[in-house]
Design a protein around this motif. Sequence first.
Motif, PDB file in Angstrom:
ATOM      1  N   LYS A  82      52.432  53.965  33.615  1.00 33.43           N
ATOM      2  CA  LYS A  82      52.211  52.749  34.395  1.00 33.43           C
ATOM      3  C   LYS A  82      50.753  52.312  34.290  1.00 33.43           C
ATOM      4  CE  LYS A  82      52.627  52.171  38.967  1.00 33.43           C
ATOM      5  NZ  LYS A  82      53.001  52.663  40.287  1.00 33.43           N
ATOM      6  N   LYS A  83      50.539  51.007  34.280  1.00 29.51           N
ATOM      7  CA  LYS A  83      49.169  50.493  34.279  1.00 29.51           C
ATOM      8  C   LYS A  83      48.893  49.757  35.585  1.00 29.51           C
ATOM      9  CE  LYS A  83      47.557  50.247  29.645  1.00 29.51           C
ATOM     10  NZ  LYS A  83      46.574  49.595  28.815  1.00 29.51           N
ATOM     11  N   ALA A  84      47.618  49.740  35.960  1.00 26.99           N
ATOM     12  CA  ALA A  84      47.250  48.965  37.144  1.00 26.99           C
ATOM     13  C   ALA A  84      45.958  48.225  36.852  1.00 26.99           C
ATOM     14  CB  ALA A  84      47.065  49.886  38.344  1.00 26.99           C
ATOM     15  N   THR A  85      45.718  47.172  37.596  1.00 23.63           N
ATOM     16  CA  THR A  85      44.526  46.357  37.386  1.00 23.63           C
ATOM     17  C   THR A  85      43.542  46.579  38.520  1.00 23.63           C
ATOM     18  OG1 THR A  85      45.919  44.711  36.334  1.00 23.63           O
ATOM     19  CG2 THR A  85      43.695  44.020  36.941  1.00 23.63           C
ATOM     20  N   PHE A  86      42.289  46.746  38.130  1.00 22.49           N
ATOM     21  CA  PHE A  86      41.227  46.920  39.127  1.00 22.49           C
ATOM     22  C   PHE A  86      40.217  45.810  38.952  1.00 22.49           C
ATOM     23  CE2 PHE A  86      43.256  50.888  38.482  1.00 22.49           C
ATOM     24  CZ  PHE A  86      43.311  51.452  39.755  1.00 22.49           C
ATOM     25  N   SER A  87      39.932  45.157  40.048  1.00 28.37           N
ATOM     26  CA  SER A  87      38.980  44.058  40.011  1.00 28.37           C
ATOM     27  C   SER A  87      37.674  44.593  40.593  1.00 28.37           C
ATOM     28  CB  SER A  87      39.541  42.918  40.861  1.00 28.37           C
ATOM     29  OG  SER A  87      38.704  41.822  40.778  1.00 28.37           O
ATOM     30  N   ILE A  88      36.687  44.787  39.722  1.00 28.43           N
ATOM     31  CA  ILE A  88      35.471  45.506  40.122  1.00 28.43           C
ATOM     32  C   ILE A  88      34.267  44.581  40.091  1.00 28.43           C
ATOM     33  CG2 ILE A  88      33.967  47.460  39.558  1.00 28.43           C
ATOM     34  CD1 ILE A  88      36.362  48.831  38.312  1.00 28.43           C
ATOM     35  N   ARG A  89      33.429  44.701  41.099  1.00 27.70           N
ATOM     36  CA  ARG A  89      32.214  43.883  41.124  1.00 27.70           C
ATOM     37  C   ARG A  89      31.272  44.347  40.016  1.00 27.70           C
ATOM     38  NH1 ARG A  89      26.929  44.037  42.402  1.00 27.70           N
ATOM     39  NH2 ARG A  89      25.982  42.218  43.360  1.00 27.70           N
ATOM     40  N   ARG A  90      30.945  43.446  39.131  1.00 31.80           N
ATOM     41  CA  ARG A  90      29.972  43.746  38.103  1.00 31.80           C
ATOM     42  C   ARG A  90      28.786  42.826  38.285  1.00 31.80           C
ATOM     43  NH1 ARG A  90      31.173  46.740  33.601  1.00 31.80           N
ATOM     44  NH2 ARG A  90      28.931  47.051  33.800  1.00 31.80           N
ATOM     45  N   GLY A  91      27.595  43.383  38.211  1.00 28.88           N
ATOM     46  CA  GLY A  91      26.425  42.524  38.319  1.00 28.88           C
ATOM     47  C   GLY A  91      25.285  43.246  38.987  1.00 28.88           C
ATOM     48  N   GLY A  92      24.179  42.543  39.125  1.00 30.85           N
ATOM     49  CA  GLY A  92      22.970  43.164  39.655  1.00 30.85           C
ATOM     50  C   GLY A  92      22.660  42.719  41.060  1.00 30.85           C
ATOM     51  N   ARG A  93      21.376  42.599  41.353  1.00 31.06           N
ATOM     52  CA  ARG A  93      20.940  42.297  42.709  1.00 31.06           C
ATOM     53  C   ARG A  93      21.263  40.862  43.122  1.00 31.06           C
ATOM     54  NH1 ARG A  93      17.937  45.337  39.948  1.00 31.06           N
ATOM     55  NH2 ARG A  93      17.238  47.366  40.706  1.00 31.06           N
ATOM     56  N   GLU A  94      21.121  39.947  42.184  1.00 33.02           N
ATOM     57  CA  GLU A  94      21.257  38.533  42.538  1.00 33.02           C
ATOM     58  C   GLU A  94      22.676  38.014  42.330  1.00 33.02           C
ATOM     59  OE1 GLU A  94      18.640  37.287  43.919  1.00 33.02           O
ATOM     60  OE2 GLU A  94      17.378  39.020  43.424  1.00 33.02           O
ATOM     61  N   THR A  95      23.160  38.168  41.124  1.00 36.83           N
ATOM     62  CA  THR A  95      24.455  37.566  40.825  1.00 36.83           C
ATOM     63  C   THR A  95      25.444  38.637  40.409  1.00 36.83           C
ATOM     64  OG1 THR A  95      23.765  37.246  38.545  1.00 36.83           O
ATOM     65  CG2 THR A  95      23.473  35.381  40.048  1.00 36.83           C
ATOM     66  N   ALA A  96      26.692  38.327  40.660  1.00 31.77           N
ATOM     67  CA  ALA A  96      27.737  39.267  40.293  1.00 31.77           C
ATOM     68  C   ALA A  96      29.054  38.526  40.188  1.00 31.77           C
ATOM     69  CB  ALA A  96      27.842  40.370  41.337  1.00 31.77           C
ATOM     70  N   GLU A  97      29.983  39.127  39.484  1.00 30.81           N
ATOM     71  CA  GLU A  97      31.319  38.552  39.429  1.00 30.81           C
ATOM     72  C   GLU A  97      32.330  39.690  39.489  1.00 30.81           C
ATOM     73  OE1 GLU A  97      32.031  36.797  35.641  1.00 30.81           O
ATOM     74  OE2 GLU A  97      30.944  38.337  34.554  1.00 30.81           O
ATOM     75  N   MET A  98      33.557  39.335  39.811  1.00 36.76           N
ATOM     76  CA  MET A  98      34.610  40.344  39.841  1.00 36.76           C
ATOM     77  C   MET A  98      35.268  40.369  38.458  1.00 36.76           C
ATOM     78  SD  MET A  98      34.337  41.499  42.915  1.00 36.76           S
ATOM     79  CE  MET A  98      35.794  42.442  43.340  1.00 36.76           C
ATOM     80  N   VAL A  99      35.269  41.537  37.838  1.00 37.56           N
ATOM     81  CA  VAL A  99      35.847  41.652  36.493  1.00 37.56           C
ATOM     82  C   VAL A  99      37.096  42.526  36.564  1.00 37.56           C
ATOM     83  CG1 VAL A  99      35.419  42.425  34.125  1.00 37.56           C
ATOM     84  CG2 VAL A  99      33.549  41.454  35.479  1.00 37.56           C
ATOM     85  N   ASP A 100      38.137  42.080  35.902  1.00 42.56           N
ATOM     86  CA  ASP A 100      39.394  42.835  35.912  1.00 42.56           C
ATOM     87  C   ASP A 100      39.446  43.863  34.777  1.00 42.56           C
ATOM     88  OD1 ASP A 100      40.155  41.449  38.048  1.00 42.56           O
ATOM     89  OD2 ASP A 100      41.812  40.366  37.111  1.00 42.56           O
ATOM     90  N   TYR A 101      39.868  45.070  35.119  1.00 44.25           N
ATOM     91  CA  TYR A 101      40.078  46.113  34.107  1.00 44.25           C
ATOM     92  C   TYR A 101      41.470  46.677  34.306  1.00 44.25           C
ATOM     93  CZ  TYR A 101      34.988  46.041  33.654  1.00 44.25           C
ATOM     94  OH  TYR A 101      33.697  45.653  33.447  1.00 44.25           O
ATOM     95  N   GLN A 102      42.108  46.998  33.186  1.00 43.60           N
ATOM     96  CA  GLN A 102      43.412  47.644  33.271  1.00 43.60           C
ATOM     97  C   GLN A 102      43.276  49.088  32.827  1.00 43.60           C
ATOM     98  OE1 GLN A 102      46.843  46.009  31.457  1.00 43.60           O
ATOM     99  NE2 GLN A 102      47.249  44.882  33.343  1.00 43.60           N
ATOM    100  N   THR A 103      43.955  49.954  33.512  1.00 42.96           N
ATOM    101  CA  THR A 103      43.939  51.344  33.056  1.00 42.96           C
ATOM    102  C   THR A 103      45.232  52.030  33.457  1.00 42.96           C
ATOM    103  OG1 THR A 103      42.546  53.305  32.867  1.00 42.96           O
ATOM    104  CG2 THR A 103      42.818  52.401  35.077  1.00 42.96           C
ATOM    105  N   GLU A 104      45.496  53.137  32.784  1.00 38.77           N
ATOM    106  CA  GLU A 104      46.748  53.844  33.043  1.00 38.77           C
ATOM    107  C   GLU A 104      46.663  54.678  34.313  1.00 38.77           C
ATOM    108  OE1 GLU A 104      47.984  56.256  29.796  1.00 38.77           O
ATOM    109  OE2 GLU A 104      48.683  54.519  28.643  1.00 38.77           O
ATOM    110  N   ILE A 105      47.794  54.774  34.966  1.00 37.73           N
ATOM    111  CA  ILE A 105      47.859  55.480  36.236  1.00 37.73           C
ATOM    112  C   ILE A 105      48.706  56.730  36.075  1.00 37.73           C
ATOM    113  CG2 ILE A 105      48.681  55.280  38.615  1.00 37.73           C
ATOM    114  CD1 ILE A 105      46.348  53.469  37.837  1.00 37.73           C
TER     115      ILE A 105
END
Lengths: 271, 247, 603
Positions: B2-25
Amino acid sequence: MAANLVQITRRGFGETMRKDGWWIPSVLTFLGFSAFIVYSTWAAFQGQHYSFGPYISPMYSPLIWEAAGQPLTDHAWLGGWPSWIPKILMMTPAMLILWAPGGFRFTCYYYRGAYYKAFWADPPGCAVGEPRHKYRGEKKLPLILQNAHRYFLYLALVFLVILAYDAIHAMFFLGPDGKKHFGIGVGTIVLTLNVILLGSYTLGCHSLRHLVAGRFDELSKRAARYKIYQFVSRLNTRHMLFAWCSLFWVGFSDFYVRMCSMGIWTDFRLF
Amino acid sequence: MKKATFSIRRGGRETAEMVDYQTEISEGMVVLDAVHQIQAESAPDLACRWNCKAGKCGSCSAEINGMPKLMCMTRLDTIPLDQPVTIEPIRAFPPIKDLIADVSWNYEVKKRIKKFKPRAPDAEDGTWRMSQEDVDRVQEFRKCIECFLCQDVCHVLRDHNKHEEFIGPRFLVYAAALEMHPLDTEDRTGDLKDMHGIGYCNITKCCTKVCPEHITITDNAIIPLKERVVDEYYDPLKRLVRLFRKK
Amino acid sequence: MTDYPTFEHDVIVIGAGGAGLRAAIEASGAGVSVGLICKSLLGKAHTVMAEGGMAAAMGHNDDRDNWKVHFSDTMRGGQYVNNWRMAELHAKEAPDRVRELESWGAVFDRTKDGRINQRNFGGHRYPRLAHVGDRTGLELIRTLQDHGIHQGIEVYMEVTVLSLLKDGDRVIGCLAYEREHGRFRIYKAKAVILATGGIGRAYKITSNSWEGTGDGHALAYDAGAELIDMEFIQFHPTGMVWPPSVRGILVTEGVRGEGGILRNSEGKRFMFDDIPDNYKDQTSDTEEEGWRYVTGDKNARRPPELLTRDHVARCIMREVKAGRGSPHGGVYLDIAWIKEKIKDAPEHIKKKLPSMYHQFKQLANLDITTTPMEVGPTTHYVMGGIRVNADTQESTVPGLFAAGECAAGINGANRLGGNSLSDLIVFGKRAGEHAAIFAKENGHGTLDNAAIEQAAKAALEPFERDGGENPYTIQHDLQEMMQANVGIVRQHDEMVEALNGLDALKSRAARTFVPGNIDFNPGWHTALDLHNLLVVSEAIARAAIERKESRGGHFREDFPGKDPEFAKFNYSLKKSEGGGMEISKIPIPEMPDYLKEVIEEMG
């Protein structure tokens, strides 16, 4: 303390990444408290149907004077309603006393947390954004007055004794012979349960826990106090549960007596 | 698998965005495992703190689906995986990079709390005697792993930014452990009232809810301290009694 | 000229676990300026994972206990290749160090009469472990941390040391980088104390956190210090085995101390099957006697589950290999059974082993008060490390001190549970004390800028390549190989294969590539840690090949017996002139008569 300056971005009202029903507990609390406030205010304004035979509504006890225009019963401590109280105030016996248990609950540590969330949205839920920027907490007026909780506790303990007396009083019914006879009616059970629940709530009070022994660092050197402390602590872990149960049951007790007094419900005698 | 998606905050002190990653569970996986897998597979520079991976060090604090949690103790089978699982750093402190926040403020605050000051040893062997009953309370507080999840969820810090006037639940627990220590002779009630800002706590118990060590922060630490402050400053009767005793 | 920020202290302590903190406190108490460098945040070091307790012969629960018994227990557990002077100092000083913690605010569990409560543990004849439930390590580190912050120690958090800097023979500081921005820093010091802990990350199944990469071992080795006893790795018998993501996480020996028993899939208490001769008279023959022991009967002998860790780990391996293991390749550890013996057993278990209860409840969805746990051996501790002077903890390089797990000597071939926490505070204190003395007697050295530039440049190489090896993959391959070839059960050919494998991994590690920038980049950190892991792995393999016998944590399938010849020396590893690793024998000095008498007397 410049080194400790921490700047963070805040979220707007209700903004959160939570995906669960975080608002449900607050909404339920809001509805529950509101319902009680509406009912108890209404009941306090009635000034009638607050006693039935040996029963008296906990919202009207202690009954200092019988309400204006009501026949004298043995529940009243000082007889009939005094004529010097201006009619225009629309006072009832309940209003003379309800501030005390009301104050106890209003300043109660459990209720405080609950209504700050449900009524003030401060915060609306854990990790959920808030509507206001300004915040004084309980550090400044007016909420600094919440620290008077222990004085309301003292009053609540007195009320507890009175309500316990009421429950015992509710076990003696006037017989046809004009004498009082021991008996148990449904109302007796209602009022007894009321005292038990109120007792479980009041005796689990955080302030009481502190006063009996919590304030000492070496509890074990005070064996008797320590025993009481343990008892209070056990009740304290269920403070929220008893706060709700006793709140509901006080309302229900009043309702029960009222319904009997109005002749809508019949009070069954068990023996 | 099974795979699942993780939306992780990527970025530094000022700006950031949520990036989706898929990985096996796989069975028994926790959120931290998923983050590690993502690091090894697709984002080697994804920053996160962790150490023990057993809920004992309190390093991997983050907000998972908006709730402050330890990544190592959050099993994937306890959260819905049908939509992306969001992972953000704790928000009551400034972000540094990705899942890392700058928690140095906490270390500064601790220094401001008066240190442990034991009474002179009074047992004949030059140590002390303490009974288990007396240390039970303190031991509950000393379970704290300093994950700062309670600090994170506390709205006084998180939403009202009172970092300069309020020390937060973690350090109220710390102060409670010192204040209730059977050997301690220091008095911190004045500090608690003024400098540590205990009055800002409005008992919403969110700290207790998120504590991974299940410390009853509000009921057993903060409220008893509030009561001690009342004893000292807000109880006119006690003041009167003290006044007479002094004379 | 290098223009990296430079920090100057009299003493620099690298590592902020129990030993590092204790050393820093001692040194700053001696009036010198102290800098404390830690790889993580303060208070997160691996010490927090220690559960069972710290061994100190205070005799609170059994007044027959004293330093002599503790000393002989430690020597017996270490199979007599320990540094006897360290074992002696440790046994004598541990009680005072523990009491000192209490005066700094530690809150140990209490006996009925209000003293520090002590519990039973494997290899200790009497109840000896001062403890706080099953979170003693947390209590230790928090106590030291909270005491230390008021001492004026400068703490540098999330800073990793790349190399030690030398002026001639002497260590005069270190080059490091701070993780947050990835910038290099120079720390100048008159004395440096290494307290970096273990090497568990060289193995696949380990109880160690990511930090256990043998940094101190490698730093000291690169600076010319000797490493000894590297073949002795402690595989803790009880690590979690299921689910896979938690494999290796420690299950405290305290479970067995509280009455937990080991069973195979046939339900048999297999530990009764094989009791080593030198422990026969200390070990109970019946289940009933074992239970009496854990409940405090002074006349009972301890159950075989509480034999030394190396032995228990091997017995578990034997059961698993013989097909009597649990479904996921372990055996059963059962504490729930005590409900037959005491009422309110579930409450008792939760009270005594709270974090074990939660660990299994949350991670494995298993209630240990009703269900047996599945456990198997996990890499836990390295007995080997930097060779130090027993009294001063100074290494063979002037100005370089070591304490705690990264130093070697006290544990010999096998460490007794509970001796590590007391080791930290006893020798942490000594290291701090003597480093401060050294710092007072010596000035700052002169920095070698060329060496600094070179080290810094090498560290940045993973960013400069156009593609290359993924550092996580290399680390993973290294762990797989060490687990398979230099694991619990060893064999000559496999270990030689491992040495060849290490060569291959070394060249791969020289070609790592990391995307992104130097701001808090875990990929880069992993790449830099590889060097340390490769050094310690090689040291382990080389020493293990040479020791052609089985002793303590070192078990050879091709030499299953103990050989008295090998009891006469320790293996030492040192960087040769040419840069290769060279191994030599260091004879163990003869024990003085008064210690020999103690050993005699204690049987």
